[in-house]
Design a protein around this motif. Structure first.
Motif, PDB file in Angstrom:
ATOM      1  N   THR A 122      36.567 -11.682  52.076  1.00  0.00           N
ATOM      2  CA  THR A 122      37.909 -11.148  52.293  1.00  0.00           C
ATOM      3  C   THR A 122      37.863  -9.705  52.807  1.00  0.00           C
ATOM      4  OG1 THR A 122      38.702 -12.548  50.493  1.00  0.00           O
ATOM      5  CG2 THR A 122      40.163 -10.790  51.211  1.00  0.00           C
ATOM      6  N   ASP A 233      35.724 -16.442  62.129  1.00  0.00           N
ATOM      7  CA  ASP A 233      35.479 -16.244  60.704  1.00  0.00           C
ATOM      8  C   ASP A 233      34.366 -17.184  60.240  1.00  0.00           C
ATOM      9  OD1 ASP A 233      35.430 -15.916  58.001  1.00  0.00           O
ATOM     10  OD2 ASP A 233      37.527 -16.486  57.649  1.00  0.00           O
ATOM     11  N   LYS A 261      29.300 -15.117  51.865  1.00  0.00           N
ATOM     12  CA  LYS A 261      28.750 -16.265  51.134  1.00  0.00           C
ATOM     13  C   LYS A 261      27.215 -16.314  51.127  1.00  0.00           C
ATOM     14  CE  LYS A 261      32.902 -18.746  50.549  1.00  0.00           C
ATOM     15  NZ  LYS A 261      34.018 -18.817  51.456  1.00  0.00           N
TER      16      LYS A 261
END
Ligand SMILES: *Cc1c(COP(=O)(O)O)cnc(C)c1O
Length: 425
Positions: A122, A233, A261
């Motif tokens: 984010t 993204d 991630k």
């Protein structure tokens, strides 16, 4: 002890969590989003497996929702992390590892001339939004409806606690639909700052979809024509499709890409990469965080990228994904189920035909769990390089039995209350 039995350590922790954690749990692990017998608490992970607090070990097809790429507790990556911890982690400023990691990304990712590091995906998508607005002096973002870009007020999928103003200046299109993308860009008019794109459609609850190359090219063209930035993204898809930005396999280069991630195999670090066009804007936005310069995750990231470059992990997980997909398809057909497997084989999603509120998916997933395989009934899963052909065959054996379980129970399945809204779609 029966799975999820009332005397289990998991049940006990859930009861205690209810008292001291709002709702008992929040976010993607919120209570009720998974079948009741799924454990909420774990005590560890090794390679491709996780062990819950009651000591049950599962082959984990979720890979921590992405971060596990080279195996839990990977000895090489974690040794680099621990070595750096011993020399200091969050210091008054960064170590040289920050420059090395930026160099590694720039060398690996075609479109990237620079990198900036942060902690969560984010953070990276929010920085991309700010960079695009600063670069263009405009406000409007074009986004695909239903695409996930994180959990800040501007992008969180649920409205609670946000205002209409938080989501102002956003125009939505349908993923892979060129006419709808063109209409959204037209609607943004002379205020378009960025076109955001997921590398493929990986929204929850619906079939995944590969990107249409014409859609990707059109997004690039529209960004060029309007002076807006194209953002891919890659927080979720990164490193499971290519050792480069995921749209590079189609020859489409974004201006900005966002990563997170798995880039340090689960250690906390994320990144925004960009080209020279966006460099000045990226240098002028004020973005930071107390832990953003911390060195240990950067050491882990360097080892992760080295393994990505030097090993055949991508070819191996691609092969394992094909083995899983083919084997599951055969077993679903044999059992008589319409069973849809979508998305790249390294990031599969399974949905049953005629299953609007996912009660079949819940039943089948629970049966898989009981056989020692942790699958997800509505979110895409992830393969990791610690998995073996033996693990895939283990999952296939479990699936064969899970389809039989579903067959005997299919006519009398309880509704999934928390997901009842899905039936109304
Ligand atoms: C997970 C995810 C994010 C947000 O990353 P966090 O680390 O959870 O903040 C953004 N975009 C995509 C595509 C993701 O899958």
């Amino acid at each position: 002890m029966t799975p999820g039995g009332s005397n289990s350590a998991d049940r006990d922790l859930r009861r205690r969590a209810e008292a001291v954690i709002p709702g008992g749990m929040y976010g993607h692990q919120a209570v009720g989003l998974l079948p009741d017998d799924y454990p909420q608490f774990f005590k560890g992970g090794d390679g491709a497996h996780i062990t819950d607090v009651d000591g049950r070990r599962y082959l984990d097809l979720m890979c921590a929702y992405g971060p596990n790429l080279f195996g839990y507790a990977n000895p090489v990556i974690d040794a680099a992390y621990v070595r750096q911890l011993g020399q200091g982690d969050a210091l008054t400023g960064p170590t040289g590892l920050m420059v090395e990691l930026a160099e590694a990304f720039v060398a690996m990712v075609t479109h990237a001339d620079w990198a900036m590091f942060c902690k969560n995906g984010t953070d990276a998508t929010t920085m991309a939004m700010m960079t695009a607005r600063q670069h263009t002096g405009r406000k409007t973002l074009v986004l695909a409806r239903g695409a996930y870009h994180g959990a800040a007020p501007w992008c969180t999928p649920r409205p609670a606690g946000t205002t209409a103003e938080d989501k102002a200046n956003q125009v939505f299109c349908a993923y892979n639909d060129i006419a709808s993308l063109e209409a959204a860009v037209a609607k943004a008019g002379d205020d378009l700052a960025a076109i955001f794109a997921a590398p493929f459609r990986h929204d929850a609850f619906i079939d995944q979809a590969a990107p249409d190359i014409a859609y990707a090219r059109r997004a690039r063209e529209l960004a060029d024509q309007t002076g807006a930035l194209l953002v891919v993204d890659d927080v979720r898809g990164g490193l499971r499709i290519a050792r480069d930005s995921s749209w590079s396999v189609m020859g489409v280069q974004p201006d900005l890409s966002t990563w997170g991630k798995c880039i340090a195999n689960g250690h906390p670090i994320s990144a925004m990469l960009g080209n020279d066009k966006a460099r000045k804007a990226a240098a002028s936005i004020y973005v930071t965080g107390s832990y953003w310069y911390a060195a240990a995750a950067m050491a882990a990231g360097l080892e992760t990228l080295r393994l990505a470059r030097e090993s055949d992990y991508l070819e191996r997980i691609t092969g394992l994904g094909e083995r899983l997909r083919t084997g599951l398809a055969e077993r679903a057909v044999a059992a008589g189920f319409g069973f849809r497997q979508t998305g790249p084989g390294t990031m599969p999603l399974f949905l049953f035909d005629d299953d609007p509120d996912l009660r079949k998916g819940f039943c089948w997933s629970s049966a898989m769990l009981a056989k020692g395989v942790y699958v997800h009934p509505w979110h895409n899963m992830f393969l990791c390089a610690a998995m073996t052909e033996g693990d895939i065959d283990f999952a296939l054996d479990a699936a064969e039995q899970a389809f039989q379980t579903l067959k005997t129970q299919a006519h009398d399945l309880p509704p999934v209350e928390k997901l009842a809204f899905l039936s109304a779609r």
